[in-house]
Design an enzyme around this catalytic site. Sequence first.
Site, PDB file in Angstrom:
ATOM      1  N   ASP A 262      37.364  -8.053 -80.936  1.00 35.96           N
ATOM      2  CA  ASP A 262      37.235  -6.798 -81.686  1.00 35.96           C
ATOM      3  C   ASP A 262      38.559  -6.049 -81.537  1.00 35.96           C
ATOM      4  OD1 ASP A 262      36.355  -4.706 -83.208  1.00 35.96           O
ATOM      5  OD2 ASP A 262      34.467  -4.435 -82.154  1.00 35.96           O
TER       6      ASP A 262
HETATM    7  C1  NOJ Z   1      35.845  -2.186 -84.563  1.00 33.48           C
HETATM    8  C2  NOJ Z   1      34.397  -2.487 -84.790  1.00 33.48           C
HETATM    9  O1  NOJ Z   1      33.726  -2.535 -83.559  1.00 33.48           O
HETATM   10  C3  NOJ Z   1      34.134  -3.785 -85.535  1.00 33.48           C
HETATM   11  O2  NOJ Z   1      32.774  -3.836 -85.854  1.00 33.48           O
HETATM   12  C4  NOJ Z   1      35.001  -3.880 -86.735  1.00 33.48           C
HETATM   13  O3  NOJ Z   1      34.702  -5.058 -87.439  1.00 33.48           O
HETATM   14  C5  NOJ Z   1      36.460  -3.835 -86.295  1.00 33.48           C
HETATM   15  N1  NOJ Z   1      36.726  -2.570 -85.626  1.00 33.48           N
HETATM   16  C6  NOJ Z   1      37.413  -4.006 -87.464  1.00 33.48           C
HETATM   17  O4  NOJ Z   1      37.390  -2.895 -88.273  1.00 33.48           O
END
Ligand code: NOJ
Length: 754
Positions: A262
């Site tokens: 993430d």
């Molecule tokens: C953080 C989030 O937790 C995740 O769900 C998301 O896909 C990513 N950022 C990318 O934007």
Amino acid sequence: MKREDLDALLKDMSIEEKIMQLVQIPGWSFEKDAAVTGIAENEATDKAKRLAGSILGVNGADKVKAIQEEYVKNHPHHIPMLFMLDVIHGHDTVFPCPLAQGATFDPEISRKGAAIQAKEAAADGIQVTFSPMVDLVRDARWGRVMESTGEDPYLNGEMAAAMVKGYQGDSISDKEHVAACVKHFAAYGAAEAGRDYNNCELSEYALRDQYLKGYNKAIDAGARLVMTSFNTLNGVPSSGNKWLMRDVLRKEMGFDGVLISDWGAIGEMVPWGFAEDLKEAAELAIKAGVDIDMCTESYAANLEELINSGEIKEELLDEAVMRILNLKNDLGLFEDPYHGACDERHKEIALSEESRNVARDAVRKSLVLLENREETLPLKDKKIAIIGPYAVEKKLHSSWALSLDPEKNVTLMEAAGEADKVSLYLGMNKAISADDKQNTIVRVAKGSTVLDNDTVIGNGEYHDDDFEETNERLYAEAMEVANWADTVVLCLGEDLGQSGESTSRADIMLPDIQMELFYGIRKNAKKLVTLIFTGRPLDLEHIPELSDALMICWRPGTEGGHGIWDVLSGIHSPQGKLPMSFPWVVGQAPIHYNAFNTGRPKPEEGPGDFTTRYLDCPNEARYPFGYGLTYSEFEISDIVLDKTSLKKEVPGSKKDKITASVKVKNSGLVPATQTMQLYLRDISASRVRPQMELKGFKKVRLFPGEEAEVAFEINEEMLRFWTIDNVYDSEKGKFKVFIGVDSATENEADFVLE
Ligand code: NOJ
């Protein structure tokens, strides 16, 4: 490209090139003068733009094509970059948020929706979506419950698998499809106290028996990527959790696709206190098998040194690069680096009537009717008031609908205004024209702002200098309109910025300003229908008992107004079922229907001293999982089992099964769809089992007076769990089967596994 060609390509790449395949940069990197997050030096910024293997957050076919063209031209091996985006519940056409999709209990509608999202996104330059989110959620304080399909592993798995199929179609090389990324692996939904990014303290039993099941189904459905979660699991951050990623995800679940961290999660191992610095974080992540580093400098700045010093083997790098090259190859990027992106085509297909119709259908199916006293709904009166901030609110999407135009969302007011034989008036200013006298008259008043002044929300703080004055005026107008009407439809809800990432709430009530409006309207309304727009289960305070009808509308997306009007007006009966329990008060969180009985269950009648209970509130949810009314009545017969014992080991290839059936009769006055739910309970086992677990559901649409048989198959596989011997297996003994219209059903029968 053939596998041998990919092998040859890999062999020919420099270490730097290979490492940069593992680096993902944010979309703004290509904005003029932008510094690339996570790549500290200017020189590195340049390098990232030349060599990074993927990028997130850029869309627009022409823009994507321009970046890709330049990139491929300059890349030493002309390997295209991967374009990724969070297309969570809509790109142009926005569908109900995932929690609302859970409420449909209709995987097919989610599959259709995902296919439309993929088509719109792909034409707009996207090749990978960061969806579905399959985190099991039990705590309404966590703002991200909105992104999940709810508290049940079986329902989550069915919905996630359908979404994966919708996004990916039969082949991701098809230009109308994108690759799906299952997230957030693992157990992010169990974040302690509903606080985002927090630790999850889970036994291996809970993890395997409850939390991993949904992800597993999405992976079995062929999802090409998995994203690591932000949380620690029993003290280990997911991006550095070798056991979780290599043993569980890859070996046990058989996942062979791309594992991406993430955003910033590899770097976050430092503040967690799991890695001393980004170098150690990079080492831990690559050893755990994380292929792509989303937006930190960990991999870009440290992998080469780690390889040179022998701390990690180059094979680890090669393995990760090959997975990424494979994905690019399967998307067909070596032949068409734009994956069919085309502005004209995008304009042509975005928000098509066909897509809007699917979204409208999804809205209708997602609405959950919680109360309907004296058949207040569907609306029958000629003088209707639609009041409340969500009567007119355009922001019907969620914080995870990133590329839509909110102006295209249809409000309830607009939908009512378009309806046949309905005349719409704003406030009380105008007298009803003679031409409209035969029509249903709808008067609209906003009533209040969505938020209280100075409320902190996900995207900042709400502040209005004229807060008092505005609300006084809105309130006074709303009371007049309410007085005039025979039925008031009051549209209340959370703000868009109150659910989604980083929106944990310690209190899950509606804003005070809306509750003031509610009480004022209640005094003035003859009949009151309350609609709640929300991304999470709420503490509804006195709304349920003071409303004549109550319906949960979630964050319904583009076609919100239309879908809701279709149901209010009775063209469609509601059929949604709660995918998450609604608590009485926030203190019950986390609450879920599939809990253990305890050794001292509270007796149904009589005093509950020294039993499992709250002194000040029931144990049960206010509205349980699976609950939701229709406009009709249903009679459900006792369960009939074709036999009462199941053989665990059956010689030959045919597996033994029991057929459990009920007769379902529409005994009401209108056609309606009921969702029949099958639950099982293992009466005694080597580990304590939940009071009941959803194992199947079937929709049945019946006309008044019509009856149908609904049958479910029960087989041995459905009885398996993570036993005391640490294997998935079933254990002989007594079981209960329940078939009903929600998880509170007492319609049960017994069988044994022998
Ligand atoms: C953080 C989030 O937790 C995740 O769900 C998301 O896909 C990513 N950022 C990318 O934007």
